[in-house]
Design an enzyme around this catalytic site. Structure first.
Site, PDB file in Angstrom:
ATOM      1  N   ASP A 109      15.332 -27.885  13.664  1.00  0.00           N
ATOM      2  CA  ASP A 109      16.099 -26.669  13.404  1.00  0.00           C
ATOM      3  C   ASP A 109      15.176 -25.476  13.713  1.00  0.00           C
ATOM      4  O   ASP A 109      15.017 -25.097  14.867  1.00  0.00           O
ATOM      5  CB  ASP A 109      16.532 -26.750  11.933  1.00  0.00           C
ATOM      6  N   LYS A 137      18.634 -27.810  17.345  1.00  0.00           N
ATOM      7  CA  LYS A 137      19.364 -26.530  17.316  1.00  0.00           C
ATOM      8  C   LYS A 137      18.477 -25.464  17.948  1.00  0.00           C
ATOM      9  O   LYS A 137      17.769 -24.739  17.229  1.00  0.00           O
ATOM     10  CB  LYS A 137      19.622 -26.109  15.869  1.00  0.00           C
TER      11      LYS A 137
HETATM   12  P1  IMP Z   1      13.064 -27.315  10.433  1.00  0.00           P
HETATM   13  O1  IMP Z   1      11.724 -27.445   9.809  1.00  0.00           O
HETATM   14  O2  IMP Z   1      13.661 -25.963  10.197  1.00  0.00           O
HETATM   15  O3  IMP Z   1      13.090 -27.674  11.906  1.00  0.00           O
HETATM   16  O4  IMP Z   1      14.041 -28.233   9.644  1.00  0.00           O
HETATM   17  C1  IMP Z   1      14.093 -29.551   9.796  1.00  0.00           C
HETATM   18  C2  IMP Z   1      14.804 -30.186   8.616  1.00  0.00           C
HETATM   19  O5  IMP Z   1      15.815 -29.343   8.039  1.00  0.00           O
HETATM   20  C3  IMP Z   1      15.548 -31.413   9.079  1.00  0.00           C
HETATM   21  O6  IMP Z   1      14.725 -32.545   9.070  1.00  0.00           O
HETATM   22  C4  IMP Z   1      16.684 -31.500   8.093  1.00  0.00           C
HETATM   23  O7  IMP Z   1      16.262 -32.215   6.958  1.00  0.00           O
HETATM   24  C5  IMP Z   1      16.967 -30.072   7.692  1.00  0.00           C
HETATM   25  N1  IMP Z   1      18.147 -29.535   8.429  1.00  0.00           N
HETATM   26  C6  IMP Z   1      18.148 -28.646   9.426  1.00  0.00           C
HETATM   27  N2  IMP Z   1      19.387 -28.387   9.878  1.00  0.00           N
HETATM   28  C7  IMP Z   1      20.210 -29.170   9.148  1.00  0.00           C
HETATM   29  C8  IMP Z   1      21.639 -29.369   9.147  1.00  0.00           C
HETATM   30  O8  IMP Z   1      22.423 -28.809   9.936  1.00  0.00           O
HETATM   31  N3  IMP Z   1      22.106 -30.249   8.224  1.00  0.00           N
HETATM   32  C9  IMP Z   1      21.299 -30.907   7.336  1.00  0.00           C
HETATM   33  N4  IMP Z   1      19.962 -30.762   7.329  1.00  0.00           N
HETATM   34  C10 IMP Z   1      19.421 -29.888   8.220  1.00  0.00           C
END
Ligand code: IMP
Ligand code: MG
Length: 186
Positions: A109, A137
């Site tokens: 994300d 994303k």
């Molecule tokens: P990042 O560190 O922002 O890249 O987030 C990664 C983590 O956020 C993922 O491993 C998910 O656990 C959570 N996450 C991000 N987007 C979503 C979503 O749309 N639905 C559920 N969990 C999400």
């Protein structure tokens, strides 16, 4: 309120179980082809809990010996937005020095979690580190992350199912979907 019938809480299905399995078979075939001549073992490191369903389906599509390892890393609270910090709640069980690491994640994300983990892994001197994420994303990225194997790019919508949760629920849905707005309302 979360219904007992979880399907009732879903506004739309984004990827059906069949679409997920088809993509996972492609990813597994690609990984198998890329590592078939590798001399060192492959360590698949699953990031719990979100990646668990993807992990178990993907490793069955890798037609090579695979060592299992798991980490728990958390950058999220209970809601739908990131806190920006990464905590390691469970570390690797094995020494990965000289091994081929494939990090298996549900979704990238902001990139915060994977950016942090990649540096953490590299300090442990594996032979190679590649990242395999079912979803990405790109529009949400705040730190750059190279994804070596990516299932699907998705728009900025909060997704649940197939390992992804909202407040720890919906992980066991066999498909990925978007929740109805009223589910977040309370
Ligand atoms: P990042 O560190 O922002 O890249 O987030 C990664 C983590 O956020 C993922 O491993 C998910 O656990 C959570 N996450 C991000 N987007 C979503 C979503 O749309 N639905 C559920 N969990 C999400
Ligand atoms: Mg996760």
């Amino acid at each position: 309120m979360v219904s007992k019938d979880m399907d009732q809480d879903i506004e739309k299905v984004v990827f059906t179980a069949d679409q997920l399995q088809k993509k996972i078979a492609e990813l597994g075939a690609q990984i198998t082809a890329d590592y078939k001549d590798a001399e060192e073992d492959i360590f698949c490191v699953g990031i719990l809990k979100g990646a668990v369903l993807f992990y178990t389906d993907l490793v069955r599509q890798i037609k090579l010996p695979v060592n299992f390892d798991f980490m728990i890393a958390s950058s999220y609270g209970n809601g739908t937005s990131t806190s920006g910090t990464v905590k390691i709640l469970k570390d690797l069980d094995y020494d990965i020095e000289g091994k081929h690491l494939i990090v298996i994640e549900d979704i990238i994300d902001s990139g915060t979690t994977m950016h942090y983990l990649k540096r953490y892994f590299q300090e442990r001197k594996p032979k190679t580190v590649r990242i395999c994420s079912l979803l990405s994303k790109p529009s949400r990225r705040t730190v750059d992350v190279d994804i070596d194997y990516c299932g699907f790019e998705v728009p900025d919508e909060f997704l649940v199912g197939y390992g992804l949760d909202y407040a720890e629920k919906y992980r066991n849905l066999p498909y990925i979907g978007v929740l109805k707005p009223e589910v977040y309302a309370d």
